[in-house]
Motif scaffolding. Structure first.
Motif, PDB file in Angstrom:
ATOM      1  N   GLU A 176       0.823  -1.210   0.000  1.00 13.03           N
ATOM      2  CA  GLU A 176       0.000   0.000   0.000  1.00 13.03           C
ATOM      3  C   GLU A 176       0.860   1.266   0.000  1.00 13.03           C
ATOM      4  OE1 GLU A 176      -3.812   1.728   2.517  1.00 13.03           O
ATOM      5  OE2 GLU A 176      -2.259   0.581   3.552  1.00 13.03           O
ATOM      6  N   TYR A 177       0.773   2.030  -1.082  1.00 13.20           N
ATOM      7  CA  TYR A 177       1.575   3.253  -1.169  1.00 13.20           C
ATOM      8  C   TYR A 177       1.110   4.283  -0.148  1.00 13.20           C
ATOM      9  CZ  TYR A 177       3.604   7.611  -2.611  1.00 13.20           C
ATOM     10  OH  TYR A 177       4.281   8.802  -2.585  1.00 13.20           O
ATOM     11  N   ALA A 178      -0.188   4.369   0.099  1.00 15.00           N
ATOM     12  CA  ALA A 178      -0.700   5.376   1.032  1.00 15.00           C
ATOM     13  C   ALA A 178      -0.056   5.232   2.412  1.00 15.00           C
ATOM     14  CB  ALA A 178      -2.223   5.261   1.152  1.00 15.00           C
ATOM     15  N   ARG A 179       0.152   4.001   2.830  1.00  9.63           N
ATOM     16  CA  ARG A 179       0.781   3.780   4.140  1.00  9.63           C
ATOM     17  C   ARG A 179       2.222   4.279   4.134  1.00  9.63           C
ATOM     18  NH1 ARG A 179      -0.092   0.821   8.661  1.00  9.63           N
ATOM     19  NH2 ARG A 179       1.744   0.118   9.796  1.00  9.63           N
ATOM     20  N   THR A 180       2.949   4.000   3.030  1.00 12.77           N
ATOM     21  CA  THR A 180       4.318   4.484   2.904  1.00 12.77           C
ATOM     22  C   THR A 180       4.362   6.007   2.981  1.00 12.77           C
ATOM     23  OG1 THR A 180       4.869   2.606   1.483  1.00 12.77           O
ATOM     24  CG2 THR A 180       6.371   4.493   1.423  1.00 12.77           C
ATOM     25  N   GLN A 202      -0.075   3.463  -6.580  1.00 16.48           N
ATOM     26  CA  GLN A 202      -0.539   2.095  -6.331  1.00 16.48           C
ATOM     27  C   GLN A 202      -0.626   1.314  -7.640  1.00 16.48           C
ATOM     28  OE1 GLN A 202      -0.940   1.118  -3.113  1.00 16.48           O
ATOM     29  NE2 GLN A 202      -1.040  -0.969  -3.910  1.00 16.48           N
ATOM     30  N   ILE A 203      -1.089   1.968  -8.697  1.00 15.60           N
ATOM     31  CA  ILE A 203      -1.132   1.331 -10.015  1.00 15.60           C
ATOM     32  C   ILE A 203       0.278   0.916 -10.440  1.00 15.60           C
ATOM     33  CG2 ILE A 203      -1.493   1.761 -12.482  1.00 15.60           C
ATOM     34  CD1 ILE A 203      -4.104   1.297 -11.136  1.00 15.60           C
ATOM     35  N   ARG A 204       1.242   1.787 -10.205  1.00 16.98           N
ATOM     36  CA  ARG A 204       2.627   1.485 -10.564  1.00 16.98           C
ATOM     37  C   ARG A 204       3.131   0.252  -9.812  1.00 16.98           C
ATOM     38  NH1 ARG A 204       5.529   0.950 -14.374  1.00 16.98           N
ATOM     39  NH2 ARG A 204       4.554   2.883 -15.124  1.00 16.98           N
ATOM     40  N   ARG A 205       2.751   0.140  -8.542  1.00 15.09           N
ATOM     41  CA  ARG A 205       3.192  -1.021  -7.772  1.00 15.09           C
ATOM     42  C   ARG A 205       2.565  -2.308  -8.315  1.00 15.09           C
ATOM     43  NH1 ARG A 205       4.106   0.790  -1.414  1.00 15.09           N
ATOM     44  NH2 ARG A 205       5.750   2.293  -1.922  1.00 15.09           N
TER      45      ARG A 205
END
Length: 208
Positions: free
Chosen positions: A33-37, A58-61
Motif C-alpha cells: 500500500e503506497y498510502a501507508r508508505t 498504487q497502479i505502478r506497484r
C-alpha cells in the motif's frame, strides 16, 4: 485482492497469503500500500488532490509485479476515490480553513475544481476495479489497533466500510466478504482462488 478498511490486518493477511501461494509453487507478490508508505514519511493526507498521487503510485506497484501468477493487493487504487469523498466532506485542509473563516464565496469558486477531481478519481476507480479477478472485502470484526500510522476510530472504520461496500454494490461489482483472523482470512481467499470459484452475485445491486 483483499480490500479492507484500516486496522483489519490486511497487510498480515496479504503476507500470509503470499507465503502460502509460494509454498504451493506459485509466483506471488504483494503490491504494498503506497498510502501507508506516504503517511509514514509525510503524515496524514490533507487534500482531495493527493489521492491522485496515491492512485497512480498504487497502479505502478501493481504493474511492477504483473508478471506474477498472483498479484495481491495490500491497498487498492480505487480507494483513492473513497478517501477523496471523505476529505471533501470534512477533512480537506483548504476547505476547512475557508469554512472556519465563513468564506462561502471562495468555496463556491473552488467547488467545480473539486467536483472535477472527484469525477476523475471516480473514472479511475471504475477502470481499476474491472482489472481484477477477485475482490475480497474484510469487514471490521475487531477493535481498531493503533499502529502509529493510521488515525481512524471504530466509527471512522464503519463509515469507510459502508462506503466501500455501497460503492461496489452501486457499480455492480461483485465481491467476497472475508472474516476472522489473518490466518482465517488467508485460508478463505486461498480456497476461492485455487478452486477458481465464481463470485456470488448476491452482492450485485444495479450498476451504471
Amino acid at each position: 485482492f483483499p480490500v479492507t478498511i484500516p486496522s483489519c490486518r490486511k497487510s498480515t493477511t496479504s503476507v500470509l497469503l503470499e507465503a502460502k501461494l509460494k509454498m504451493k509453487g506459485f509466483n506471488a507478490d504483494v503490491a504494498e500500500e503506497y498510502a501507508r508508505t506516504y503517511i509514514q514519511r509525510y503524515g496524514q493526507p490533507f487534500s482531495v488532490f493527493q489521492q491522485f498521487l496515491f492512485h497512480e503510485k498504487q497502479i505502478r506497484r501493481e504493474i511492477d509485479i504483473e508478471h506474477c501468477d498472483f498479484v495481491l493487493e495490500d491497498g487498492s487504487p480505487f480507494l483513492g476515490f473513497i478517501y477523496a469523498k471523505l476529505l471533501y466532506a470534512k477533512d480537506d485542509i483548504l476547505l476547512n480553513i475557508l469554512r472556519e473563516k465563513g468564506d462561502i464565496e471562495t468555496i463556491q469558486v473552488l467547488k467545480p475544481a473539486y467536483q472535477h477531481a472527484l469525477n476523475e478519481l471516480y473514472k479511475r476507480a471504475i477502470q481499476s476495479l474491472h482489472s481484477y479477478d477477485y475482490i475480497f472485502v474484510a469487514s471490521p470484526d475487531a477493535p481498531v489497533v493503533n499502529d502509529g500510522v493510521r488515525k481512524q476510530t471504530d466509527e471512522d472504520r464503519n463509515e469507510i466500510d459502508n462506503m466501500i461496500k455501497g460503492f461496489l454494490r452501486v457499480e455492480g461489482v461483485s465481491y467476497i466478504e472475508i472474516t476472522g483472523s489473518p490466518e482465517e482470512k488467508s485460508e478463505q481467499i486461498l480456497d476461492v482462488i485455487l478452486n477458481r470459484k465464481e463470485i456470488p452475485w448476491a452482492n450485485k445491486q444495479g450498476g451504471m
